[in-house]
Design a protein around this motif. Structure first.
Motif, PDB file in Angstrom:
ATOM      1  N   GLU A  93       0.829  -1.206   0.000  1.00  0.00           N
ATOM      2  CA  GLU A  93       0.000   0.000   0.000  1.00  0.00           C
ATOM      3  C   GLU A  93       0.864   1.257   0.000  1.00  0.00           C
ATOM      4  OE1 GLU A  93      -3.269   2.227   2.883  1.00  0.00           O
ATOM      5  OE2 GLU A  93      -3.172   0.038   2.848  1.00  0.00           O
ATOM      6  N   LEU A  94       2.011   1.198   0.669  1.00  0.00           N
ATOM      7  CA  LEU A  94       2.908   2.350   0.687  1.00  0.00           C
ATOM      8  C   LEU A  94       3.384   2.674  -0.721  1.00  0.00           C
ATOM      9  CD1 LEU A  94       4.507   4.418   2.402  1.00  0.00           C
ATOM     10  CD2 LEU A  94       6.329   2.695   2.588  1.00  0.00           C
ATOM     11  N   LYS A 152       1.333   5.331  -6.628  1.00  0.00           N
ATOM     12  CA  LYS A 152       0.122   5.343  -5.818  1.00  0.00           C
ATOM     13  C   LYS A 152      -0.528   6.723  -5.826  1.00  0.00           C
ATOM     14  CE  LYS A 152       1.072   1.109  -4.480  1.00  0.00           C
ATOM     15  NZ  LYS A 152       0.317  -0.054  -4.932  1.00  0.00           N
ATOM     16  N   GLN A 202       4.319  13.132   4.238  1.00  0.00           N
ATOM     17  CA  GLN A 202       4.357  13.736   5.570  1.00  0.00           C
ATOM     18  C   GLN A 202       3.976  15.212   5.559  1.00  0.00           C
ATOM     19  OE1 GLN A 202       8.415  12.068   5.719  1.00  0.00           O
ATOM     20  NE2 GLN A 202       7.973  11.550   7.847  1.00  0.00           N
ATOM     21  N   ASP A 262       0.986   9.859  -3.984  1.00  0.00           N
ATOM     22  CA  ASP A 262       1.502   9.534  -2.648  1.00  0.00           C
ATOM     23  C   ASP A 262       0.799  10.333  -1.549  1.00  0.00           C
ATOM     24  OD1 ASP A 262       3.535   7.688  -3.569  1.00  0.00           O
ATOM     25  OD2 ASP A 262       4.614   9.432  -4.316  1.00  0.00           O
ATOM     26  N   ALA A 294      10.825   1.842   1.798  1.00  0.00           N
ATOM     27  CA  ALA A 294      11.261   2.959   2.640  1.00  0.00           C
ATOM     28  C   ALA A 294      12.775   2.977   2.803  1.00  0.00           C
ATOM     29  CB  ALA A 294      10.584   2.880   4.007  1.00  0.00           C
ATOM     30  N   TRP A 349      -5.931   5.675   0.406  1.00  0.00           N
ATOM     31  CA  TRP A 349      -5.276   5.195  -0.809  1.00  0.00           C
ATOM     32  C   TRP A 349      -6.329   4.764  -1.817  1.00  0.00           C
ATOM     33  CZ3 TRP A 349      -4.037  -0.539  -1.425  1.00  0.00           C
ATOM     34  CH2 TRP A 349      -3.482  -0.794  -2.698  1.00  0.00           C
ATOM     35  N   HIS A 378      -1.500   9.469   0.427  1.00  0.00           N
ATOM     36  CA  HIS A 378      -1.824   8.693   1.626  1.00  0.00           C
ATOM     37  C   HIS A 378      -0.621   8.495   2.527  1.00  0.00           C
ATOM     38  CE1 HIS A 378      -0.012   5.937  -1.141  1.00  0.00           C
ATOM     39  NE2 HIS A 378      -0.016   4.941  -0.277  1.00  0.00           N
ATOM     40  N   SER A 379       0.586   8.771   2.010  1.00  0.00           N
ATOM     41  CA  SER A 379       1.793   8.509   2.786  1.00  0.00           C
ATOM     42  C   SER A 379       2.675   9.733   3.000  1.00  0.00           C
ATOM     43  CB  SER A 379       2.625   7.417   2.105  1.00  0.00           C
ATOM     44  OG  SER A 379       3.034   7.832   0.806  1.00  0.00           O
TER      45      SER A 379
END
Length: 384
Positions: free
Chosen positions: A36-37, A206, A164, A159, A41, A197, A161-162
């Motif tokens: 999902e990310l 994404k 910052q 991106d 990372a 997402w 949903h992820s």
């Protein structure tokens, strides 16, 4: 205008190509797609710590490398070629550009060093009406003393949903068109913000929906002058459009390369199909599309460079970006589609990577406006 790379630019491009060939393999892309990310990372932190790509065109006064948009585009072409799954585009081409164009000195000093350290960011401005111009901004705000209360939703946020940090565009309640639009920058975990997402056909990048319900923005979150941000947002969108075009050039090139490689292996009627004249003609057409798209993308990159530096070509950004996006969208989709055809029945199966490029081609074609939308935009500007 000189389109010849300098030795430094060649080194940046070649380094990016070598690094991505190693870390953004087919297996790595498919592994990131399944999450999902949407990215690894650890790889993102490696890109930030070892390659320092996220800082490529951040000014040196904030700790960046202070390079230009041509260098950025050279890297983006390779990222598109290897379908790099990372928050690079959203962070650098949306978040950083928003700060460089619209950020206050205080916001730049606060957020650019955080991005250099590895923080991710993105830009949200489109609603769900399918527009990419000022009418795309449908979320609204009202002023409450010194604060701003935002309500609405944003879709197609890379991106979202992820990330910052969020840069969001909203319009003053009751306004329309290009008036009343304000940009805000805010930590993504602020109260009143929910994110979701949204799975799409292209799993290599994404997208998300962001919803704000009575989200309160402090005065220091306002970027530049309240209510008059459309011209700045238009410039940010132009820079982001050039970046997409650069990725599309890389994708179109790779679609050509892997298709030619396949035709040199597939045997039909006792000979490899690459030897047939019709296949050669199709490959030649694909190459012409790539080279023309590359010229358009790098001219637009030069204009983008001038825009960030306040040069004389800044007024041409919108048209240059539209030319690049229109041509590169068509070139990428054409090459990916031809790749599917020349692979035959197996082209769209999971085993072969050409189907990943076909999906990215379609996704990036619609993002920030299709080729037809940009051609209409160019025609409208010629009539002004």
């Amino acid at each position: 205008m000189d389109f010849t790379f300098t030795e430094e630019q060649l080194m940046i491009r070649d380094t990016a190509e070598a690094f991505l060939a190693e870390v953004s393999t087919s297996a790595a892309v498919r592994a990131a797609m399944a999450t999902e990310l949407g990215y690894d990372a650890e790889l993102w932190q490696k890109i930030c710590d070892e390659m320092f790509w996220q800082a490529i065109h951040i000014p040196e006064e904030y700790g960046g490398m202070g390079l230009g948009y041509v260098e950025l585009v050279a890297m983006l072409e390779q990222m598109g070629r290897y379908l790099l799954c990372s928050p690079f585009y959203s962070t650098v081409c949306l978040g950083v550009n928003s700060l460089l164009i619209a950020g206050t000195p205080e916001q730049k000093a606060e957020y650019l060093p955080r991005i250099i350290e590895g923080a991710t960011a993105t830009l949200a401005y489109t609603g769900s009406n399918g527009r990419w111009d000022a009418e795309a901004v449908t979320a609204t705000y009202v002023r409450s003393g010194d604060e701003y209360v935002l309500n609405g939703s944003w879709r197609y946020v890379p991106d979202g949903h992820s990330a910052q940090l969020l840069v969001v565009a909203a319009r003053e309640e009751g306004s329309s068109g290009t008036s009343g639009i304000t940009l805000f920058i805010v930590p993504a975990d602020s109260q009143g913000i929910t994110r979701e997402w949204l799975p799409t056909m292209d799993q290599t990048r994404k997208q998300a929906q962001i919803v704000m319900a009575d989200a309160v923005m402090a005065p220091e979150s306002v970027m530049n002058e309240p209510g008059n941000a459309w011209q700045l947002l238009e410039r940010i969108i132009g820079l982001a459009t050039v970046a997409v075009a650069a990725e599309q050039v890389g994708g179109a090139q790779q679609a050509l390369d892997i298709t030619v490689a396949y035709t040199q292996e597939r045997v039909q009627f006792g000979r490899v199909i690459a030897g047939y004249q019709a296949i050669k003609h199709k490959a030649a057409d694909m190459m012409v599309k790539v080279e023309a798209g590359r010229s358009a993308a790098y001219y637009a990159a030069c204009v983008a460079d001038e825009t960030l530096r306040g040069g004389s070509l800044a007024s041409e950004l919108g048209d240059a970006a539209s030319v690049a996006k229109a041509w590169c969208s068509d070139a990428f989709f054409f090459n990916a589609g031809c790749g599917i055809q020349l692979h035959g029945g197996v082209g769209f199966t999971w085993e072969y990577d050409i189907q990943l490029y076909f999906k990215r081609a379609k996704s990036s074609e619609t993002f920030l406006g299709t080729g037809a939308w940009h051609r209409d935009s160019i025609a409208a500007s010629l009539l002004d």
